[in-house]
Design an enzyme around this catalytic site. Sequence first.
Site, PDB file in Angstrom:
ATOM      1  N   THR A 158       0.738  -1.220  -0.134  1.00 58.59           N
ATOM      2  CA  THR A 158      -0.037   0.201   0.089  1.00 58.59           C
ATOM      3  C   THR A 158       0.994   1.329   0.043  1.00 58.59           C
ATOM      4  OG1 THR A 158      -1.518  -1.065   1.434  1.00 58.59           O
ATOM      5  CG2 THR A 158      -1.810   1.139   1.356  1.00 58.59           C
ATOM      6  N   ARG A 186     -13.021  -8.387  -1.452  1.00 63.07           N
ATOM      7  CA  ARG A 186     -12.183  -8.379  -0.413  1.00 63.07           C
ATOM      8  C   ARG A 186     -11.634  -6.959  -0.092  1.00 63.07           C
ATOM      9  NH1 ARG A 186      -6.692  -6.723   0.774  1.00 63.07           N
ATOM     10  NH2 ARG A 186      -6.030  -7.759   2.301  1.00 63.07           N
ATOM     11  N   VAL A 187     -11.832  -6.521   1.072  1.00 65.18           N
ATOM     12  CA  VAL A 187     -11.488  -5.339   1.507  1.00 65.18           C
ATOM     13  C   VAL A 187     -10.163  -5.192   2.561  1.00 65.18           C
ATOM     14  CG1 VAL A 187     -12.006  -2.921   2.437  1.00 65.18           C
ATOM     15  CG2 VAL A 187     -13.489  -4.068   0.951  1.00 65.18           C
ATOM     16  N   GLY A 188      -9.231  -4.772   2.352  1.00 64.21           N
ATOM     17  CA  GLY A 188      -7.989  -4.688   3.451  1.00 64.21           C
ATOM     18  C   GLY A 188      -8.364  -3.702   4.547  1.00 64.21           C
ATOM     19  N   ASP A 189      -6.969  -3.420   4.986  1.00 63.55           N
ATOM     20  CA  ASP A 189      -6.843  -2.372   5.927  1.00 63.55           C
ATOM     21  C   ASP A 189      -7.144  -1.007   5.496  1.00 63.55           C
ATOM     22  OD1 ASP A 189      -4.468  -3.245   4.839  1.00 63.55           O
ATOM     23  OD2 ASP A 189      -3.387  -1.907   6.398  1.00 63.55           O
ATOM     24  N   THR A 209       1.205  -0.497   6.005  1.00 66.91           N
ATOM     25  CA  THR A 209       1.108  -1.494   4.860  1.00 66.91           C
ATOM     26  C   THR A 209       1.400  -2.789   5.099  1.00 66.91           C
ATOM     27  OG1 THR A 209       2.368  -1.809   2.649  1.00 66.91           O
ATOM     28  CG2 THR A 209       3.589  -0.833   4.538  1.00 66.91           C
ATOM     29  N   GLY A 210       0.996  -3.812   4.369  1.00 65.20           N
ATOM     30  CA  GLY A 210       1.174  -5.475   4.484  1.00 65.20           C
ATOM     31  C   GLY A 210      -0.198  -5.951   4.295  1.00 65.20           C
ATOM     32  N   GLY A 212      -3.188  -6.770   5.040  1.00 63.74           N
ATOM     33  CA  GLY A 212      -4.355  -6.236   5.614  1.00 63.74           C
ATOM     34  C   GLY A 212      -5.508  -6.967   6.397  1.00 63.74           C
TER      35      GLY A 212
HETATM   36  N1  GLY Z   1      -2.480  -3.398   2.900  1.00 59.07           N
HETATM   37  C1  GLY Z   1      -3.376  -3.693   1.772  1.00 59.07           C
HETATM   38  C2  GLY Z   1      -4.213  -4.731   1.746  1.00 59.07           C
HETATM   39  O1  GLY Z   1      -4.036  -5.649   2.372  1.00 59.07           O
HETATM   40  O2  GLY Z   1      -5.215  -4.468   0.822  1.00 59.07           O
END
Ligand code: GLY
Length: 297
Positions: A158, A186-189, A209-210, A212
């Site tokens: 990210t 799918r939605v991340g952090d 970042t990483g 999520g």
């Molecule tokens: N950190 C971004 C994601 O996992 O979508």
Amino acid sequence: MTVQHIGVTEVRSAAIATWDFGLRAVVETGHAITSGASLLDAVERGVNVVELDASVATVGYGGAPNAAGVMEMDAAVMVGADLSVGAVAGLQRCRRPISVARAVHDHCRHSMLVGSGAAEFARQHGFPEEDALSEAARAAYEEWVATQAPGTVHGHDTLGLCALDATGHLVAACSTSGISFKHPGRVGDSPIVGSGLYADNRAGAAAATGDGDHIQRFCLSFLAVELMRAGATAMEACRQAVQRVLDTPGGPPTREVSLVALSPEGDLGAATLLERFEYAVWNASGAEVRCVVAADS
Ligand code: GLY
């Protein structure tokens, strides 16, 4: 390591961003701040630079599609002056998701829009319908379809950016196409306030970042900001926040966790569970890429 010394008139102004590609974002943000742009405009312009760079395979145009070959992007912005936010998730056919998140912040009575509702909002606010899938990303997707087992997880780097102007205002922003070849929907952090980003002028700003799917279990950005509020430096706050992941009962669910932070005084911080994590900074001394190693190494 790249160092660019650029003219700075305000000594407190600063920006910090995840990854080496964040250098272009912090430089653009810094130029905009010193040119007199509002902090929100400056951050949006900085993030746009990376979103529109097709060579960055995890953000905006050129980012990675989902398992169906469709680009679904997440982005958010948070303003530390009043804790206001704007976010989009699963946004399709747009190359500048942070600008749509900004428009949600400025023009929508809601804080987050997802999927077709986010796309419809973008059209209503003048964002053209654009193919965000680059040729390189299409080729990578086709190779994945041909060679990888379903569910294989690839990169999810990210762009997280925090910036401070000379009046003490903080803004945090995130933009990503998320985990490559993710499950549709799918939605991340990154678009989730507190997880991917947080900003409060009274305490600090942070962005993550990483992986999520796991980062959102720890509210890492909020945690780092609260640690700064309690007196930690930006660097200590990042280290203590990633330590929380290490301390998970049963062991850390992932090591793909990195964090950047910025205090209201312009103090910079970063920490990671990766072997090595590069981040970009801009302040009165210029702009450069720096590196931290795993917090427990
Ligand atoms: N950190 C971004 C994601 O996992 O979508």
